[in-house]
Design an enzyme around this catalytic site. Structure first.
Site, PDB file in Angstrom:
ATOM      1  N   HIS A   1       0.798  -1.230   0.000  1.00 49.04           N
ATOM      2  CA  HIS A   1       0.000   0.000   0.000  1.00 49.04           C
ATOM      3  C   HIS A   1       0.825   1.271   0.000  1.00 49.04           C
ATOM      4  CE1 HIS A   1      -3.944  -1.921   0.860  1.00 49.04           C
ATOM      5  NE2 HIS A   1      -3.189  -2.821   1.468  1.00 49.04           N
TER       6      HIS A   1
ATOM      7  N   THR B   1      -8.706   6.360  -1.857  1.00 46.55           N
ATOM      8  CA  THR B   1     -10.034   5.793  -2.079  1.00 46.55           C
ATOM      9  C   THR B   1     -11.083   6.856  -1.816  1.00 46.55           C
ATOM     10  OG1 THR B   1      -9.842   4.899   0.147  1.00 46.55           O
ATOM     11  CG2 THR B   1      -9.571   3.351  -1.658  1.00 46.55           C
TER      12      THR B   1
ATOM     13  N   LYS C   1       0.576  14.028   1.720  1.00 46.02           N
ATOM     14  CA  LYS C   1      -0.787  14.313   1.247  1.00 46.02           C
ATOM     15  C   LYS C   1      -0.988  15.824   1.066  1.00 46.02           C
ATOM     16  CE  LYS C   1      -2.634  10.162   3.619  1.00 46.02           C
ATOM     17  NZ  LYS C   1      -3.284   9.244   2.654  1.00 46.02           N
TER      18      LYS C   1
ATOM     19  N   LYS D   1     -14.868   8.134  -3.503  1.00 48.86           N
ATOM     20  CA  LYS D   1     -16.105   8.405  -2.757  1.00 48.86           C
ATOM     21  C   LYS D   1     -16.652   9.779  -3.106  1.00 48.86           C
ATOM     22  CE  LYS D   1     -14.164   5.527   0.827  1.00 48.86           C
ATOM     23  NZ  LYS D   1     -13.331   5.494   2.037  1.00 48.86           N
TER      24      LYS D   1
ATOM     25  N   LYS E   1      -8.610  13.546   5.367  1.00 51.22           N
ATOM     26  CA  LYS E   1      -7.798  12.322   5.329  1.00 51.22           C
ATOM     27  C   LYS E   1      -6.758  12.447   6.424  1.00 51.22           C
ATOM     28  CE  LYS E   1      -6.865  13.326   0.893  1.00 51.22           C
ATOM     29  NZ  LYS E   1      -6.964  12.208  -0.024  1.00 51.22           N
ATOM     30  N   ARG E   2      -6.012  11.378   6.690  1.00 55.08           N
ATOM     31  CA  ARG E   2      -4.926  11.492   7.671  1.00 55.08           C
ATOM     32  C   ARG E   2      -4.045  12.680   7.306  1.00 55.08           C
ATOM     33  NH1 ARG E   2      -0.989   8.058   7.888  1.00 55.08           N
ATOM     34  NH2 ARG E   2      -1.351   7.159   5.838  1.00 55.08           N
TER      35      ARG E   2
END
Ligand code: GFP
Ligand code: GFP
Length: 834
Positions: free
Chosen positions: A374, A678, A573, A682, A567-568
């Protein structure tokens, strides 16, 4: 099944076999019964919490009937099963999901209304099951939903953490972590006190030679901890199949406590032993993609895989097949490297306990396991020190050395005298101390290795696992692009949109075959359809605006563009780039005259996500977001033109509310760092557009929905290495707009500048590893394009409809079918009589 029930019990059994409530009266009767008997309360003092409990118990009763039948069906069929081993299952709430999958939410709604409750309030009472950090754990939860919905014989195996991921509170703009004690009342699990496994740690190994000259290794001594099974039923959608998630909890093996110590007056220590055993399954480790090598974490991993393998092997043995048939009956998927010890444990069971030859055993092992990677971030790849292994799992270390020896011998045959190759692929890293490289072990022990989006699967082949492609050939490496379950992420999270879609597709079948979404594209010019489409988004935004008001006190205008990044929190990110962009927008607005400002597209920038407790930079990012919000949200010049919101304690149930309310979501990782993502799927499935980099699944989303429907920007993955090289060895200057942002921070516009200097110097002084400055200009420009596109509301609605219509590929059902065919070699089990 029926035939196997003994005659005396058959009549009663048959009478008991109605699943589902006949009608709302039947449902109400069950709720009242649970309130008055199971909960020992009276209807006159039944509050929402009690109503939730009773309603859940009523549905659980239904599920359990199907669960039992499914398990029996699978046992009788005796066909291949898949076991998904994951240290994280981020399940969220269960009641709503159960009602929808069983197809009886309407019955429950009507029944609860008669009893004086609003179903939404009852659902809200449930505590999230938050046994995961983020994408990896939520993916596992989506997979369980798809496996059950598609009628695969499949079990999940995980740990029953007493504390899930911490609860996040924001105090004075800072993240504060609070333990999440979620098990107070959890109707969704069944303790199986009869299903226990003794797990050994520490001790030593003795070897002897038997009569045939074979060496027998015995692992002795050490300590024993008991694993107790807790089962969680996983209902499939529109099918009676109800699969199992088995979670292990740790307990002292010697019973309550050591009576000898107790009797000798050492009460404290006898209790301490018990607590030490229970610590193993006490907490989920918060992940920051940095491997910290803690002993307790390794203990957790072994505890969980040993218990799971014992259970899997026990089940296999019931059918009395030959060992060589094991891989025909069992597929085990390793969700990341966390369960890699299972490879060694199965080899140990086969060789040490069952007496198989090494070769034969190893053949079984490698044909049983598949490994999913991952992340390509090297710092996230797990390694354990050899001395720690030696101490905790002495026999496993020996087996790892043997596995490695045979593996390296085969490499040597293929690449004679290439010592560097041997050193690079070795399972043991020759460092000080030596380390066991779990990813290498997972690759060597599996027959397939997959990444989670096309780009990522290519990257693992050309970067971190390049040598293994040469050793094993390219066929061992494959791609399965992630997916999400449309049941939770559309039907449950966005019921009105789901209903509108089914009114056009003619049924709810799109929830089983998401490619049917394509049908709605025919209606993209239909006025009434478009109007309702836009109204649904607006209503979802109003709902979120209310939540924002309630939790932060800030009023936001639902007509503004809602720009979301949840998100985290992680530097890769790039929430820091987002907040720098927000500051840039604020500075621009401030520099304009009131007249000019009016032309600006009003925005609400919404953030949410947890920072790992030890990740200082991530915490600084949260603090800056809140500090900017405190200034901007109270600036009279700005008003509704810009609001900055940080939503506390982001989790699955909050995601279900936030995602349907988004106009634009940000998936802006440095190219080549986000394996898939992911949440991007969504958001689009709920009619929001994306601003994103060419990274992870963004690329495939673009291919499906069309370039005109996504806002891409930034450098490409293939250029990142060169740019970094240039940062280090060439010259580089910070983007001039970003310099202005930094100046504003340093001037104290958002409070004490020192609080944020880490974020600035990472970009300015420490090589800007995540390319924030390099991508900033194109990010800002692209945000301007977004504003422009949003002002054309009609054009925006068209983009939204087209995107949703083309998202069929991203169902986790497609994804699970790919695993089933390409990796597990397993077929769905027919469900008769339905
Ligand atoms: C056995 C039985 C199942 C039963 C479960 C309950 O399964 O019918 O539902 O136990 O734990 F076969 P195995 O775990 O042995 O597969
Ligand atoms: C990880 C990766 C994501 C990927 C998920 C699921 O998520 O890119 O989509 O796993 O494969 F980083 P996190 O657990 O790190 O959020």
């Amino acid at each position: 099944v029926e035939a196997s029930i003994p005659e005396p019990q058959r009549k009663a059994w048959l009478a008991h076999q109605t699943s589902g409530f006949k009608d709302k009266d039947g449902f109400e009767t069950e709720v009242v019964r649970h309130v008055e008997t199971t909960l020992a309360r009276s209807m006159y003092n039944c509050d929402e919490q009690a109503a939730y409990s009773a309603c859940s118990l009523a549905f659980r009763d239904r599920l359990i009937l199907e669960w039992n039948r499914t398990q029996q069906r699978q046992t009788f069929a005796d066909s291949k099963r898949v076991y998904y081993l994951s240290l994280e299952f981020l399940m969220g709430r269960a009641l709503d999901n159960a009602m929808l999958n069983i197809g009886q939410k309407d019955v429950a709604k009507a029944g609860l209304a008669e009893l004086g409750f609003r179903i939404e309030d009852v659902i809200e009472q449930e505590h999230d099951a938050a046994l995961g950090n983020g994408g990896l754990g939520r993916l596992a939860a989506c997979f369980l939903d798809s496996l059950a919905s598609l009628n695969y014989s499949a079990w999940g195996y995980g740990l029953r953490y007493r504390y899930g991921i911490f609860k996040q509170e924001i105090i004075d703009g800072y993240q504060v972590e609070v333990p999440d004690y979620w098990l107070d009342f959890n109707p969704w699990e069944f303790p199986r006190h009869d299903v226990t496994v003794d797990i050994q740690f520490y001790g030593h190994v003795t070897k002897r030679t038997d009569d045939n000259g074979k060496t027998i290794a015995t692992w002795e001594g050490g300590e024993i901890v008991k694993a107790v099974a807790y089962d969680v039923p996983i209902p499939g959608y529109a099918t009676p199949s109800t699969n199992n998630l088995r979670l292990w909890s740790s307990k002292a093996a010697s019973g309550e406590f050591d009576f000898q110590k107790f009797n000798s007056g050492d009460y404290e220590n006898s209790v301490a032993d018990q607590q030490r055993a229970e610590t193993i399954s006490a907490v989920l480790y918060p992940n920051d993609n940095l491997d910290r090598g803690k002993e307790l974490r390794l203990k957790q991993q072994y505890f969980w895989v040993a218990a799971s393998l014992y259970d899997i092997v026990r089940r296999f043995k019931k059918s009395r097949r030959a060992w060589k048939e094991f891989p025909d009956q069992v597929a085990i998927q390793l969700n990341d490297t966390h369960p890699t010890l299972a490879v060694v444990e199965l080899q140990r069971i086969l060789v040490d306990l069952e007496g198989l030859d090494w070769e034969e055993a190893w053949n079984i092992v490698t044909n049983t396991f598949g490994y999913t990677n991952h992340t390509v971030l090297p710092e996230a790849l797990e390694k354990w020190s050899v001395p720690l292994f030696q101490h905790l799992l002495p026999r496993h270390l020996q087996l790892i050395y043997d596995i490695n020896l045979f593996f390296l011998q085969s490499v040597e045959r293929k690449f004679p005298k290439d010592r560097e190759m041997l050193a690079r692929v070795s399972i043991i890293e020759e460092s000080q101390p030596k380390m066991v490289r779990m990813a290498h072990l997972a690759i060597v022990g599996s027959h397939k290795v997959n990444g989670v989006a096309e780009l990522h699967s290519d990257l693992i082949k050309t970067t971190i696992f390049k040598d293994f492609v040469e050793v094993f050939g390219p066929d061992k490496f494959t791609n399965v692009t992630n997916g999400i379950t449309p049941r939770r992420w559309l039907h449950q999270a966005n019921p009105r949109l789901s209903e509108l879609i089914s009114s056009k597709t003619g049924s709810q079948n799109f929830l089983k075959d998401l490619t049917e979404l394509a049908k709605i594209e025919h209606y993209k010019d239909d006025k009434a359809f478009r109007k309702e489409w836009a109204e649904i988004k607006y209503a979802n935004k109003v709902r979120l605006a209310k939540h924002i008001k309630k939790t932060t006190g800030v009023d936001v205008n639902p007509s503004a563009l809602f720009d979301v990044q949840v998100k985290r929190i992680h530097e890769y990110k790039r929430q820091q780039m987002n907040i720098f962009g927000v500051i840039h927008r604020y500075l621009t607005l401030k520099s304009l005259s009131p007249e000019e400002r009016k032309k600006f597209q009003p925005r609400v920038s919404i953030f949410g996500g947890k920072a790992a407790p030890g990740y200082w930079m991530a915490k600084q990012i949260i603090h800056l977001i809140n500090a900017v919000g405190a200034v901007v949200n109270n600036d009279k010049d700005i008003g509704d033109l810009l609001k900055v919101i940080f939503l506390e304690d982001y989790n699955v149930s909050k995601a279900e509310m936030i995602i349907p309310a988004s106009d634009l979501s940000e998936h802006i990782s440095t190219a080549g760092t986000e394996a898939s993502g992911t949440s991007n799927m969504k958001f689009v499935l709920n009619g929001g557009l994306i601003i994103g980099t060419c990274d992870g699944a963004n690329i495939e989303i673009t291919r499906e929905i069309g370039e005109q429907n996504i806002f891409l920007f930034g450098n490409l993955a293939e250029d990142v290495e060169d740019i970094r090289h240039n940062h280090t060895y060439g010259s580089y200057t910070v983007d001039p707009d970003l310099v202005k942002v930094f100046e504003a921070i340093e001037k104290g516009t958002f409070g004490e500048p020192n609080d944020f200097m880490g974020m600035i110097s990472a970009v300015r002084d420490h090589g800007d590893f995540y390319l924030v400055s390099d991508d900033f200009h194109s990010y800002i420009e692209t945000q301007e394009l977004v504003d422009k596109a949003y002002r054309d509301q009609e054009g925006w609605v068209t983009k939204s409809i087209e995107s949703v219509a083309r998202m069929g590929f991203f169902s986790s059902d497609r994804c699970i079918n790919e695993y089933a065919e390409g990796i597990w070699n397993i077929e769905p089990l027919a469900v008769k009589d339905q």
